[in-house]
Motif scaffolding. Sequence first.
Motif, mmCIF file in Angstrom:
data_model
loop_
_atom_site.group_PDB
_atom_site.id
_atom_site.type_symbol
_atom_site.label_atom_id
_atom_site.label_comp_id
_atom_site.label_asym_id
_atom_site.label_seq_id
_atom_site.Cartn_x
_atom_site.Cartn_y
_atom_site.Cartn_z
ATOM 1 N N SER A 51 0.825 -1.207 0.000
ATOM 2 C CA SER A 51 0.000 0.000 0.000
ATOM 3 C C SER A 51 0.862 1.261 0.000
ATOM 4 C CB SER A 51 -0.926 -0.004 1.219
ATOM 5 O OG SER A 51 -1.691 1.171 1.280
ATOM 6 N N PHE A 52 1.965 1.231 0.765
ATOM 7 C CA PHE A 52 2.822 2.416 0.858
ATOM 8 C C PHE A 52 3.501 2.715 -0.474
ATOM 9 C CE2 PHE A 52 7.143 4.077 1.647
ATOM 10 C CZ PHE A 52 6.794 5.336 2.114
ATOM 11 N N VAL A 53 4.054 1.687 -1.114
ATOM 12 C CA VAL A 53 4.702 1.887 -2.407
ATOM 13 C C VAL A 53 3.688 2.342 -3.448
ATOM 14 C CG1 VAL A 53 5.964 0.751 -4.274
ATOM 15 C CG2 VAL A 53 6.542 0.245 -1.901
ATOM 16 N N GLY A 54 2.484 1.779 -3.389
ATOM 17 C CA GLY A 54 1.432 2.207 -4.300
ATOM 18 C C GLY A 54 1.094 3.671 -4.132
ATOM 19 N N SER A 55 1.136 4.169 -2.882
ATOM 20 C CA SER A 55 0.849 5.586 -2.648
ATOM 21 C C SER A 55 1.947 6.475 -3.220
ATOM 22 C CB SER A 55 0.695 5.845 -1.145
ATOM 23 O OG SER A 55 1.935 5.674 -0.467
ATOM 24 N N LEU A 56 3.193 5.970 -3.253
ATOM 25 C CA LEU A 56 4.277 6.743 -3.866
ATOM 26 C C LEU A 56 4.058 6.876 -5.365
ATOM 27 C CD1 LEU A 56 7.418 5.277 -2.021
ATOM 28 C CD2 LEU A 56 6.205 7.404 -1.528
ATOM 29 N N ASP A 61 1.736 8.958 -11.048
ATOM 30 C CA ASP A 61 0.943 8.258 -12.062
ATOM 31 C C ASP A 61 -0.539 8.571 -11.903
ATOM 32 O OD1 ASP A 61 3.141 6.963 -13.211
ATOM 33 O OD2 ASP A 61 3.091 5.423 -11.658
ATOM 34 N N PRO A 62 -1.275 8.669 -12.987
ATOM 35 C CA PRO A 62 -2.721 8.891 -12.910
ATOM 36 C C PRO A 62 -3.453 7.614 -12.517
ATOM 37 C CG PRO A 62 -2.036 8.652 -15.194
ATOM 38 C CD PRO A 62 -0.778 8.630 -14.374
ATOM 39 N N ASP A 63 -4.752 7.748 -12.259
ATOM 40 C CA ASP A 63 -5.560 6.576 -11.895
ATOM 41 C C ASP A 63 -5.589 5.561 -13.034
ATOM 42 O OD1 ASP A 63 -6.178 7.749 -9.454
ATOM 43 O OD2 ASP A 63 -7.927 8.775 -10.263
ATOM 44 N N LEU A 64 -5.745 6.044 -14.256
ATOM 45 C CA LEU A 64 -5.756 5.196 -15.444
ATOM 46 C C LEU A 64 -4.842 5.788 -16.498
ATOM 47 C CD1 LEU A 64 -9.602 4.509 -15.860
ATOM 48 C CD2 LEU A 64 -7.925 3.004 -14.784
ATOM 49 N N LYS A 65 -4.264 4.926 -17.316
ATOM 50 C CA LYS A 65 -3.444 5.355 -18.442
ATOM 51 C C LYS A 65 -3.977 4.728 -19.722
ATOM 52 C CE LYS A 65 1.238 6.506 -16.843
ATOM 53 N NZ LYS A 65 2.661 6.078 -16.878
ATOM 54 N N VAL A 229 0.496 11.659 -29.271
ATOM 55 C CA VAL A 229 0.835 11.518 -27.851
ATOM 56 C C VAL A 229 1.251 10.078 -27.566
ATOM 57 C CG1 VAL A 229 -0.755 13.354 -27.122
ATOM 58 C CG2 VAL A 229 -1.547 10.976 -27.203
ATOM 59 N N SER A 230 1.977 9.904 -26.458
ATOM 60 C CA SER A 230 2.322 8.549 -26.008
ATOM 61 C C SER A 230 1.184 7.932 -25.206
ATOM 62 C CB SER A 230 3.585 8.582 -25.148
ATOM 63 O OG SER A 230 4.686 9.056 -25.876
ATOM 64 N N GLY A 231 0.424 8.781 -24.544
ATOM 65 C CA GLY A 231 -0.672 8.273 -23.729
ATOM 66 C C GLY A 231 -1.521 9.395 -23.182
ATOM 67 N N ILE A 232 -2.581 9.004 -22.515
ATOM 68 C CA ILE A 232 -3.498 9.952 -21.882
ATOM 69 C C ILE A 232 -3.720 9.493 -20.448
ATOM 70 C CG2 ILE A 232 -5.801 10.996 -21.937
ATOM 71 C CD1 ILE A 232 -5.910 10.360 -24.921
ATOM 72 N N GLY A 233 -3.448 10.391 -19.497
ATOM 73 C CA GLY A 233 -3.679 10.092 -18.090
ATOM 74 C C GLY A 233 -5.104 10.460 -17.697
ATOM 75 N N ILE A 234 -5.721 9.620 -16.867
ATOM 76 C CA ILE A 234 -7.121 9.808 -16.480
ATOM 77 C C ILE A 234 -7.231 9.948 -14.965
ATOM 78 C CG2 ILE A 234 -9.440 8.817 -16.511
ATOM 79 C CD1 ILE A 234 -8.417 9.563 -19.274
ATOM 80 N N LYS A 235 -7.983 10.955 -14.533
ATOM 81 C CA LYS A 235 -8.328 11.125 -13.120
ATOM 82 C C LYS A 235 -9.777 10.691 -12.934
ATOM 83 C CE LYS A 235 -8.178 12.770 -8.856
ATOM 84 N NZ LYS A 235 -7.344 12.159 -7.792
ATOM 85 N N ILE A 236 -9.998 9.725 -12.035
ATOM 86 C CA ILE A 236 -11.342 9.208 -11.778
ATOM 87 C C ILE A 236 -11.957 9.963 -10.615
ATOM 88 C CG2 ILE A 236 -12.685 7.163 -11.141
ATOM 89 C CD1 ILE A 236 -10.559 5.465 -12.427
ATOM 90 N N ALA A 237 -13.237 10.293 -10.725
ATOM 91 C CA ALA A 237 -13.944 10.966 -9.636
ATOM 92 C C ALA A 237 -13.924 10.101 -8.389
ATOM 93 C CB ALA A 237 -15.385 11.269 -10.061
ATOM 94 N N SER A 238 -13.829 10.730 -7.233
ATOM 95 C CA SER A 238 -13.641 10.007 -5.973
ATOM 96 C C SER A 238 -14.803 9.092 -5.626
ATOM 97 C CB SER A 238 -13.421 11.016 -4.834
ATOM 98 O OG SER A 238 -14.517 11.913 -4.751
ATOM 99 N N ARG A 262 -3.575 1.409 -11.964
ATOM 100 C CA ARG A 262 -2.268 1.604 -11.321
ATOM 101 C C ARG A 262 -1.523 0.291 -11.154
ATOM 102 N NH1 ARG A 262 -4.152 6.078 -7.665
ATOM 103 N NH2 ARG A 262 -3.358 7.962 -8.656
ATOM 104 N N TRP A 263 -2.250 -0.795 -10.865
ATOM 105 C CA TRP A 263 -1.589 -2.090 -10.710
ATOM 106 C C TRP A 263 -0.992 -2.536 -12.039
ATOM 107 C CZ3 TRP A 263 -1.250 -7.033 -12.380
ATOM 108 C CH2 TRP A 263 -0.676 -7.969 -11.520
#
Length: 412
Positions: A51-56, A61-65, A229-238, A262-263
């Motif tokens: 969990s800690f490494v994932g938070s780093l 990194d965005p929620d989705l790529k 572009v190489s990619g598009i980063g996505i922010k998901i609503a909470s 993210r995984w």
Amino acid sequence: MRIPILIAWRYLFAKKSQNIINVISWISLLGVLVGSAAILIVLSVFNGLHSFVGSLFSSFDPDLKIECVEGKVFQATDSLLNSIRNTDGIESASCYLVDNALIKYDQRQMPALIMGVDDYFGEVTNIDSITTCGQFPIWKNDNSNSCAIGYILAQQLGTNPMAFSNQLIIYAPKRIGNINMANPEQSFIKQISTVASTFAVQQVDYDSQYAIVSLSQARKLFCYADSEVSGIGIKIASNCNADRVQTLLQERLGNSLSVKNRWEQHSSFFRMMEVEKFMAFLILLFILAIAAFNIIGTLSMLIYEKKESIFILKAMGATKQTTTRIFLFEGLLVSIGGALIGLLLGIVLVLIQQNFGIINFHNSASYIIEAYPVQLISSDILIVFISVIIVGYLAAWYPVHTIVHKYYDETK
């Protein structure tokens, strides 16, 4: 079924002719107890690290790529971006372009990954929270030439945002055109960029390689068109489910583009941690199995102690199966008791560490966090409990079926 359990409970706590039997019984229970607690604690430590490494990673990194399945770049047209941003559950989307380049500062030079991002990059990531010096640049026009670089890369180059001279020279090979062997320098595109800030993801792969520039600057540097572009980063609503948004987006985009959570963005790293957690579980389970085999000695001595009771039970009409169940349940009671107490102890210790951080790293000032990270997951509790019961059953099965059957068959 109820009668064998009651008799087994009575035998377990009844006074024995030899006190050593009670001692061995408590040693067996203690072994299962300590083993159960140890397994749960170790699994919780792995969960905490995971969990800690994932938070780093989540800071950068965005929620989705969204990335192309084949090739390095794809066309991010206005219609595609509008379709993505209008997808239910998506809060923001940001385009980025990544490629290799060489950075030179004074007499030092380092290879780097140049990442061009648009104005929405700060919305889909938490880059501001990991900025260690200066301010993350906000590019308002195509002429801006500022950049943000990882703090390790800045140290290797010997520069920082506060330096008197903090201009970098970025070299990238030309993608289009022929190479002039007589003048190799003409085969590179050169750009000058000012270090506006440094960031610290606390992951070497990021902090020692990445330099962030504006998307327009990256396109000029690597000779890409305005929509590539190489990619598009996505922010998901909470308040939205990430898996549902990922599935919906993948269906809308088709098979030419992939949508990664993210995984999946760091699948190799997280899979390695899962393998390490599983191997640690197997090793501790093997140790627990060795401790649980004390149950063999306990049951063997108890069955010998209750040899006459077996004769009485048979005379009263108890079948061989019923008699076997009595002593098998007694072994299971030792395992269940040890597992429950051990799991309760493990839960208490994990919660204390999780909330108060009692156990710290040695010389914690050198680490990102002061205390060992732990996280309690209910599925781990269930897995440990079931595993202990299975081990206890297997440990009890042999002496019960071998010795009880022998004594039962000896009676006339």
